[in-house]
Each structure stands twice: as structure tokens, then as C-alpha cells.
Motif scaffolding. Structure first.
Motif, PDB file in Angstrom:
ATOM      1  N   PRO A 140       0.904  -1.358   0.101  1.00 55.13           N
ATOM      2  CA  PRO A 140      -0.109  -0.012   0.050  1.00 55.13           C
ATOM      3  C   PRO A 140       0.937   1.397   0.018  1.00 55.13           C
ATOM      4  CG  PRO A 140      -0.062  -0.872   2.290  1.00 55.13           C
ATOM      5  CD  PRO A 140       0.765  -1.917   1.423  1.00 55.13           C
ATOM      6  N   VAL A 141       2.067   1.090   0.651  1.00 57.48           N
ATOM      7  CA  VAL A 141       2.835   2.578   0.541  1.00 57.48           C
ATOM      8  C   VAL A 141       3.259   2.743  -0.947  1.00 57.48           C
ATOM      9  CG1 VAL A 141       4.803   3.653   1.406  1.00 57.48           C
ATOM     10  CG2 VAL A 141       3.367   2.279   2.998  1.00 57.48           C
ATOM     11  N   GLY A 142       4.422   2.093  -1.372  1.00 56.26           N
ATOM     12  CA  GLY A 142       4.580   2.180  -2.706  1.00 56.26           C
ATOM     13  C   GLY A 142       4.939   3.559  -2.933  1.00 56.26           C
ATOM     14  N   THR A 143       6.151   3.919  -2.314  1.00 59.13           N
ATOM     15  CA  THR A 143       6.414   5.522  -2.849  1.00 59.13           C
ATOM     16  C   THR A 143       6.437   5.918  -4.024  1.00 59.13           C
ATOM     17  OG1 THR A 143       7.515   5.499  -0.700  1.00 59.13           O
ATOM     18  CG2 THR A 143       7.890   7.294  -2.047  1.00 59.13           C
ATOM     19  N   VAL A 144       7.166   5.081  -5.053  1.00 64.35           N
ATOM     20  CA  VAL A 144       7.173   5.422  -6.315  1.00 64.35           C
ATOM     21  C   VAL A 144       5.947   5.176  -7.147  1.00 64.35           C
ATOM     22  CG1 VAL A 144       8.195   4.555  -8.521  1.00 64.35           C
ATOM     23  CG2 VAL A 144       9.699   4.519  -6.425  1.00 64.35           C
ATOM     24  N   LEU A 145       5.097   4.203  -6.838  1.00 66.10           N
ATOM     25  CA  LEU A 145       3.841   4.045  -7.470  1.00 66.10           C
ATOM     26  C   LEU A 145       2.912   5.374  -6.919  1.00 66.10           C
ATOM     27  CD1 LEU A 145       2.769   0.315  -6.702  1.00 66.10           C
ATOM     28  CD2 LEU A 145       3.682   1.484  -8.866  1.00 66.10           C
ATOM     29  N   ASN A 146       2.945   5.904  -5.910  1.00 64.10           N
ATOM     30  CA  ASN A 146       2.115   6.875  -5.470  1.00 64.10           C
ATOM     31  C   ASN A 146       2.545   8.404  -6.134  1.00 64.10           C
ATOM     32  OD1 ASN A 146       0.062   6.417  -3.052  1.00 64.10           O
ATOM     33  ND2 ASN A 146       1.933   4.983  -2.942  1.00 64.10           N
ATOM     34  N   VAL A 147       3.874   8.322  -6.444  1.00 65.47           N
ATOM     35  CA  VAL A 147       4.319   9.569  -6.998  1.00 65.47           C
ATOM     36  C   VAL A 147       3.934   9.414  -8.480  1.00 65.47           C
ATOM     37  CG1 VAL A 147       6.530  10.751  -7.962  1.00 65.47           C
ATOM     38  CG2 VAL A 147       6.337   9.891  -5.672  1.00 65.47           C
ATOM     39  N   VAL A 148       3.937   8.401  -9.146  1.00 64.96           N
ATOM     40  CA  VAL A 148       3.500   8.373 -10.510  1.00 64.96           C
ATOM     41  C   VAL A 148       2.086   8.556 -10.740  1.00 64.96           C
ATOM     42  CG1 VAL A 148       2.958   6.673 -12.460  1.00 64.96           C
ATOM     43  CG2 VAL A 148       5.183   6.672 -11.267  1.00 64.96           C
ATOM     44  N   CYS A 149       1.064   7.955  -9.669  1.00 62.30           N
ATOM     45  CA  CYS A 149      -0.344   8.381  -9.712  1.00 62.30           C
ATOM     46  C   CYS A 149      -0.715   9.657  -9.538  1.00 62.30           C
ATOM     47  CB  CYS A 149      -1.021   7.329  -8.629  1.00 62.30           C
ATOM     48  SG  CYS A 149      -0.930   5.672  -8.834  1.00 62.30           S
ATOM     49  N   GLY A 150       0.185  10.521  -8.678  1.00 60.24           N
ATOM     50  CA  GLY A 150       0.039  11.912  -8.444  1.00 60.24           C
ATOM     51  C   GLY A 150       0.295  12.547  -9.578  1.00 60.24           C
ATOM     52  N   VAL A 151       1.339  12.376 -10.592  1.00 60.71           N
ATOM     53  CA  VAL A 151       1.928  13.037 -11.443  1.00 60.71           C
ATOM     54  C   VAL A 151       0.985  12.915 -12.835  1.00 60.71           C
ATOM     55  CG1 VAL A 151       3.868  13.315 -13.170  1.00 60.71           C
ATOM     56  CG2 VAL A 151       4.227  13.232 -10.729  1.00 60.71           C
ATOM     57  N   SER A 152       0.758  11.532 -13.046  1.00 58.59           N
ATOM     58  CA  SER A 152      -0.373  11.194 -14.052  1.00 58.59           C
ATOM     59  C   SER A 152      -1.633  11.278 -13.816  1.00 58.59           C
ATOM     60  CB  SER A 152      -0.001   9.851 -14.550  1.00 58.59           C
ATOM     61  OG  SER A 152      -0.185   8.666 -13.448  1.00 58.59           O
ATOM     62  N   LYS A 153      -2.320  11.492 -12.593  1.00 60.74           N
ATOM     63  CA  LYS A 153      -3.517  11.724 -12.402  1.00 60.74           C
ATOM     64  C   LYS A 153      -4.454  10.467 -12.720  1.00 60.74           C
ATOM     65  CE  LYS A 153      -2.666  15.973 -11.240  1.00 60.74           C
ATOM     66  NZ  LYS A 153      -2.307  16.176  -9.890  1.00 60.74           N
ATOM     67  N   ILE A 154      -3.776   9.465 -12.133  1.00 60.31           N
ATOM     68  CA  ILE A 154      -4.600   8.205 -12.576  1.00 60.31           C
ATOM     69  C   ILE A 154      -4.556   7.382 -11.211  1.00 60.31           C
ATOM     70  CG2 ILE A 154      -4.023   7.904 -15.079  1.00 60.31           C
ATOM     71  CD1 ILE A 154      -1.910   5.909 -14.317  1.00 60.31           C
ATOM     72  N   SER A 155      -5.554   6.362 -11.128  1.00 54.96           N
ATOM     73  CA  SER A 155      -5.703   5.540  -9.942  1.00 54.96           C
ATOM     74  C   SER A 155      -4.542   4.606  -9.979  1.00 54.96           C
ATOM     75  CB  SER A 155      -7.128   5.047  -9.735  1.00 54.96           C
ATOM     76  OG  SER A 155      -7.290   3.972 -10.790  1.00 54.96           O
ATOM     77  N   MET A 156      -4.333   3.962  -8.429  1.00 50.01           N
ATOM     78  CA  MET A 156      -3.701   3.110  -8.255  1.00 50.01           C
ATOM     79  C   MET A 156      -3.760   1.844  -9.219  1.00 50.01           C
ATOM     80  SD  MET A 156      -0.449   2.107  -6.704  1.00 50.01           S
ATOM     81  CE  MET A 156      -0.335   3.360  -5.265  1.00 50.01           C
ATOM     82  N   GLY A 157      -5.092   1.305  -9.159  1.00 47.62           N
ATOM     83  CA  GLY A 157      -5.498  -0.013  -9.585  1.00 47.62           C
ATOM     84  C   GLY A 157      -5.304   0.207 -11.181  1.00 47.62           C
ATOM     85  N   ALA A 158      -5.674   1.396 -11.773  1.00 50.91           N
ATOM     86  CA  ALA A 158      -5.152   1.591 -13.232  1.00 50.91           C
ATOM     87  C   ALA A 158      -3.777   1.349 -13.450  1.00 50.91           C
ATOM     88  CB  ALA A 158      -6.139   2.818 -13.888  1.00 50.91           C
ATOM     89  N   LEU A 159      -2.911   1.839 -12.700  1.00 47.86           N
ATOM     90  CA  LEU A 159      -1.652   2.035 -12.929  1.00 47.86           C
ATOM     91  C   LEU A 159      -1.138   0.505 -12.668  1.00 47.86           C
ATOM     92  CD1 LEU A 159       1.150   3.423 -13.336  1.00 47.86           C
ATOM     93  CD2 LEU A 159       1.248   3.728 -10.618  1.00 47.86           C
ATOM     94  N   MET A 160      -1.564  -0.277 -11.721  1.00 48.34           N
ATOM     95  CA  MET A 160      -0.919  -1.683 -11.542  1.00 48.34           C
ATOM     96  C   MET A 160      -1.328  -2.297 -12.627  1.00 48.34           C
ATOM     97  SD  MET A 160       1.021  -1.546  -8.905  1.00 48.34           S
ATOM     98  CE  MET A 160       1.003  -3.262  -8.925  1.00 48.34           C
ATOM     99  N   LYS A 161      -2.806  -2.323 -13.022  1.00 47.09           N
ATOM    100  CA  LYS A 161      -3.392  -3.049 -14.432  1.00 47.09           C
ATOM    101  C   LYS A 161      -2.741  -3.087 -15.318  1.00 47.09           C
ATOM    102  CE  LYS A 161      -7.549  -4.549 -16.315  1.00 47.09           C
ATOM    103  NZ  LYS A 161      -8.849  -4.209 -16.310  1.00 47.09           N
TER     104      LYS A 161
END
Length: 301
Positions: A140-161
Motif C-alpha cells: 500500500p505504501v509504494g512511494t514510487v507508485l504514489n508519485v506516478v499516480c500523483g503526476v499522471s492523475k490516474i488511480s493505483m488500480g489502473a496503474l498496476m493493471k
């Protein structure tokens, strides 16, 4: 002269001053929006780090490190099984916690156990850092994932999928470079400083593992992207028709860059003689390259 963190601050301030007062590509009016965007991105990361620090505090108060040592002590006589358990443990902890607190809490706890079991501390450090790096891209933390989500404005689920196949390959590819050299990853510098290792020591000890990682990476890519490895005559012809000389827009800049790169790598290799920290060498190399080329700072950044 500088720690890696201080060198990063100096480089950021230097780039800001050059952009505003020398190249004049960044006006004073634009500074507000630049600082605001930087604060938003940093705020997301700091909230995650704060949450992980709370977890770190709870782990310390509960005396889990001491219990962990007691749990692992029976496996000291079985180094392979011990490393397997530590790998699983670090992977599980690296998910909800950031890399920095994980390293600061677990390294002093696990290192004596590793030495007692007769395991090479360098081997342990590499496995430890790789598992922590995987945690940076694991919810759930995934610092890199959260930064990518914040910059690209997409959800965590969409990013992971959408990125899961590429993510697996990226984990292997990024760690090849990160684990290969002392300056490949910031935790490597921490490991080297604690173990009193030079750039050459790190490279010599890591070369065999880098070869293994490359082979595993190629095998994973062949499996995950097997449809992309099918022979296509049209694509082959298009690749053969490319002229590599056209890709080099500025040969003089290429030569200058290679000379600076050679000097930087040489300074890394001569670290036991020169006694300059790798961060200082890298910062000096970047500064020299900016001075001898006509590249605008905005283009380089």
C-alpha cells in the motif's frame, strides 16, 4: 565535503540560480508555480514517509527487532534457509514501510545475525536493498507508485493493471544498474560506508551477480513479451534502414560527454587514492559537463 543529500540540495540550488540569473529561462513570477508543484509532489511523499515512520515507531515500541533476532537464531546454522526467511521478511516489511526506515531499523538488527551465520555482508546487503527496492513499487505504501499516480492523475488500480508485466521486467532491469556499482543506488553508498568498501570492491563483488540478473532479466522478458519477439520481416527492414549516424545530432557534444564520463569513472576507480566521495565526483562531473556544453539547463533537466 558533502553527503549525498547535501550534494542533491547544492545541485538543486545551483540549477535554480543558473536558470534564473544566467540563462534567464525561469522568471521570478514562475518560481511560485514551480515551488507549489514541488511542494505538492513532496507532500505526497512526506505523508507516506510519515505513515511509514509511525509503523517503524510501533515496531520499535513492541520490541519486534529483539523478537526477530530470537526467531531467526535457530536458523544460524542453516545460512540458505536463513537468507530465504530474511528475504521474505524484508519483502513483507518493505511493502507498508519506506526504504529509509526499513534500512535504519532492520540493518543493525539483522547484520549481527548474518555475521554469526557466516554469510557475506555484501551478499546480504545486495539482497536486502533489492527487496527494499521492490517494496517501493508495492502497495500500500509504494512511494514510487504514489508519485506516478500523483503526476499522471490516474488511480493505483489502473496503474498496476496496465503496468504489471512491464513492472516485473522493470524491477529486474532497474536493480541490475542499482546493484552493480557503489553509486548505482543511495543505499549502496550506505552499505559501502558502513562496510568500508571502495568503488572497486563493490564492483568486483557484484559483477557475478549482475551477470545472473541480466540472464534472469532476459529470460523474464522473453517469457512476458514473447509475442513481441516474433520475427517480422517489415520491422527488420525498417531497423536495417536506419542510419545510426543520423541519430547523433552533435558529434562534438558526444565526444565531450564521453571524455567527462571517462574522467568521472576514473575518479570512481581511483577513490582509494584520491579519497573523494562518489557524490562529490558525480556532482563535479555534472557541473563540468554543463560548463563545456551549450545545452540549456531546462533541456538537460
Amino acid at each position: 565535503v558533502f553527503t549525498p543529500t547535501e550534494a542533491a540540495v547544492v545541485a538543486a540550488v545551483y540549477a535554480l540560480l543558473i536558470s534564473v540569473f544566467v540563462y534567464r529561462e525561469l522568471s521570478l513570477r514562475q518560481l511560485y508555480s514551480v515551488f507549489l508543484n514541488a511542494a505538492r509532489t513532496t507532500g505526497v511523499i512526506m505523508f507516506l514517509v510519515a505513515a511509514s515512520l509511525v509503523s517503524a515507531w510501533l515496531i520499535t515500541v513492541a520490541e519486534l527487532p529483539d523478537k526477530l533476532v530470537d526467531l531467526l537464531s535457530p536458523f544460524i546454522g542453516q545460512p540458505t534457509l536463513l537468507m530465504l526467511l530474511i528475504t521474505v521478511l524484508v519483502f513483507l516489511i518493505g511493502g507498508p514501510m519506506d526504504m529509509a526506515p526499513t534500512i535504519l531499523i532492520l540493518t543493525p538488527v539483522l547484520l549481527p545475525v548474518i555475521k554469526e551465520a557466516g554469510i557475506d555482508p555484501i551478499y546480504f546487503g545486495v539482497i536486502f536493498v533489492i527487496n527494499n527496492a521492490i517494496g517501493l513499487i508495492t502497495p500500500p505504501v509504494g512511494t514510487v507508485l504514489n508519485v506516478v499516480c500523483g503526476v499522471s492523475k490516474i488511480s493505483m488500480g489502473a496503474l498496476m493493471k496496465g503496468t504489471m508485466p512491464f513492472l516485473i521486467a522493470e524491477v529486474l532491469a532497474s536493480n541490475i544498474g542499482g546493484a552493480a556499482t557503489l553509486v548505482g543506488d543511495p543505499p549502496n553508498i550506505i552499505i559501502a560506508s558502513r562496510a568500508d568498501l571502495s568503488f572497486n570492491d563493490f564492483l568486483i563483488n557484484m559483477a557475478p551477480w549482475v551477470v545472473v540478473l541480466i540472464l534472469v532479466f532476459l529470460g523474464m522478458c522473453r517469457f512476458l513479451f514473447r509475442s513481441g519477439f516474433d520475427y517480422d520481416a517489415e520491422r527488420v527492414e525498417s531497423v536495417l534502414a536506419l542510419d545510426e549516424r543520423e541519430a547523433i545530432k552533435d558529434k562534438a557534444l558526444l565526444v565531450k560527454s564521453l571524455l567527462v564520463l571517462t574522467a568521472v569513472v576514473t575518479a570512481f576507480v581511483l577513490h582509494p587514492v584520491l579519497h573523494y566521495e562518489p557524490s562529490i565526483v558525480a556532482l563535479l562531473g555534472a557541473g563540468v559537463l554543463m560548463l563545456i556544453t551549450d545545452v540549456e539547463p531546462s533541456d538537460a533537466l
